[in-house]
Design a protein around this motif. Sequence first.
Motif, PDB file in Angstrom:
ATOM      1  N   GLU A 195      39.909  44.391  46.201  1.00 25.35           N
ATOM      2  CA  GLU A 195      40.470  45.200  45.121  1.00 25.35           C
ATOM      3  C   GLU A 195      41.457  46.232  45.667  1.00 25.35           C
ATOM      4  O   GLU A 195      42.506  46.486  45.062  1.00 25.35           O
ATOM      5  CB  GLU A 195      39.351  45.900  44.346  1.00 25.35           C
ATOM      6  CG  GLU A 195      38.505  44.980  43.488  1.00 25.35           C
ATOM      7  CD  GLU A 195      39.294  44.360  42.350  1.00 25.35           C
ATOM      8  OE1 GLU A 195      40.330  44.927  41.951  1.00 25.35           O
ATOM      9  OE2 GLU A 195      38.891  43.292  41.877  1.00 25.35           O
TER      10      GLU A 195
ATOM     11  N   LEU B  34      44.298  48.097  33.701  1.00 26.24           N
ATOM     12  CA  LEU B  34      43.185  47.247  34.117  1.00 26.24           C
ATOM     13  C   LEU B  34      41.842  47.958  33.966  1.00 26.24           C
ATOM     14  O   LEU B  34      40.856  47.348  33.536  1.00 26.24           O
ATOM     15  CB  LEU B  34      43.376  46.815  35.575  1.00 26.24           C
ATOM     16  CG  LEU B  34      44.569  45.892  35.871  1.00 26.24           C
ATOM     17  CD1 LEU B  34      44.699  45.664  37.366  1.00 26.24           C
ATOM     18  CD2 LEU B  34      44.414  44.563  35.146  1.00 26.24           C
TER      19      LEU B  34
ATOM     20  N   ALA C 196      39.427  41.096  33.958  1.00 29.35           N
ATOM     21  CA  ALA C 196      40.333  41.592  34.997  1.00 29.35           C
ATOM     22  C   ALA C 196      40.070  43.040  35.373  1.00 29.35           C
ATOM     23  O   ALA C 196      40.771  43.576  36.243  1.00 29.35           O
ATOM     24  CB  ALA C 196      41.787  41.425  34.548  1.00 29.35           C
TER      25      ALA C 196
ATOM     26  N   GLN D 170      44.232  39.092  38.667  1.00 30.66           N
ATOM     27  CA  GLN D 170      44.778  40.185  39.475  1.00 30.66           C
ATOM     28  C   GLN D 170      45.653  39.660  40.605  1.00 30.66           C
ATOM     29  O   GLN D 170      46.748  40.194  40.866  1.00 30.66           O
ATOM     30  CB  GLN D 170      43.636  41.026  40.051  1.00 30.66           C
ATOM     31  CG  GLN D 170      42.821  41.771  39.025  1.00 30.66           C
ATOM     32  CD  GLN D 170      41.669  42.531  39.653  1.00 30.66           C
ATOM     33  OE1 GLN D 170      41.500  42.537  40.865  1.00 30.66           O
ATOM     34  NE2 GLN D 170      40.866  43.167  38.823  1.00 30.66           N
TER      35      GLN D 170
END
Length: 344
Positions: free
Chosen positions: A148, A180, A239, A315
Amino acid sequence: MNVRRIRTLVRLELIQRMRSVAWYVLLGVFTLLLIGVTALSFLAWSGSGDRGAGVYSTVVLVTLLLTLLVSPTLSGNSINGDRDAATLAPVQVTLATTGEILVGRFLAAWATGLAFAVVAVPFLVIATLAGGVNPVTVLVSLLILVIEIGVVAAIGTALSGILARPLFSVATTYLVVAALVIGTPIAVALVSFSVRSEVVSSYRVVVDYTDTGVTCSDDWETTTYEIPRPDTVWWLLAANPFVVLADAIPLQYDRNGWPPDLFGALKLAVRSIQQPPELERTYDECAPAVGDEQTSGRDIVEGTVPSWFVGLGVQVVLAGALMAWAYRRTRTPARALPRGTRIA
């Protein structure tokens, strides 16, 4: 792609970042925040049988939150900031290609974001030593956390190559991250209230109590009302970085079949809205009471579908598309540049 040139670009970028006093100030503030979060987490989970699991999940989620807040600043001006400082053009006339420059800036921004995750390692070790933490949870959570951070670094680096002004690229990176993190639950709430279904509720009540029994009404009352349908749009949450993290981690359960940490609570909340509601409901006071079997968290999770890999794929595709666009905007010679763009 030349690995040696990319390594040199990353090293130069990291050296430049480490010379900044603001870098160390951010790390210091980050450390103080984690100290406070860890201490409060031990107090908050003191009554839990799986205190370590609760503290660990709290620290990981807060670490993800803080890195998402910091990463856009560290990556959102990596290319256009060098262009404004007249340090990008000298690099572009070397043997380094446009792709290598982009990858080098991205890896440097990723490494900078990972430095904040490294700061959190001692606190994660403390939480793990408290007991109750599954080794698989540690492995998966750290892996998703690293990915991430990389996704946000790629988005920020790409936007810094697409947009001419550092302020705009940093702000746009924050907007993408906010879309997001915050935008997905807002979208689910708004759309689910727009897509409502009608519920028909029928009920019958007792009109009189006697020694021999009860007298029931012969008439059934029926009411109708509308309820939102989040089960039709739950996929919008896929997402969300926090949903990806929580949904990817295998759940632990207590003796009653419920998750003992924040990972499980978030995962259970997202999985719960996948279940469609009952549109026909009946309540009869005259019917003998029947013990309903309570649905546990384990039943809900096992009866729904995971979505973390879909969200992570979205993503990655988004970051890859922006990086491709940034490559076209950064490559030399350029056919056209925004008005006022500095070249050398």
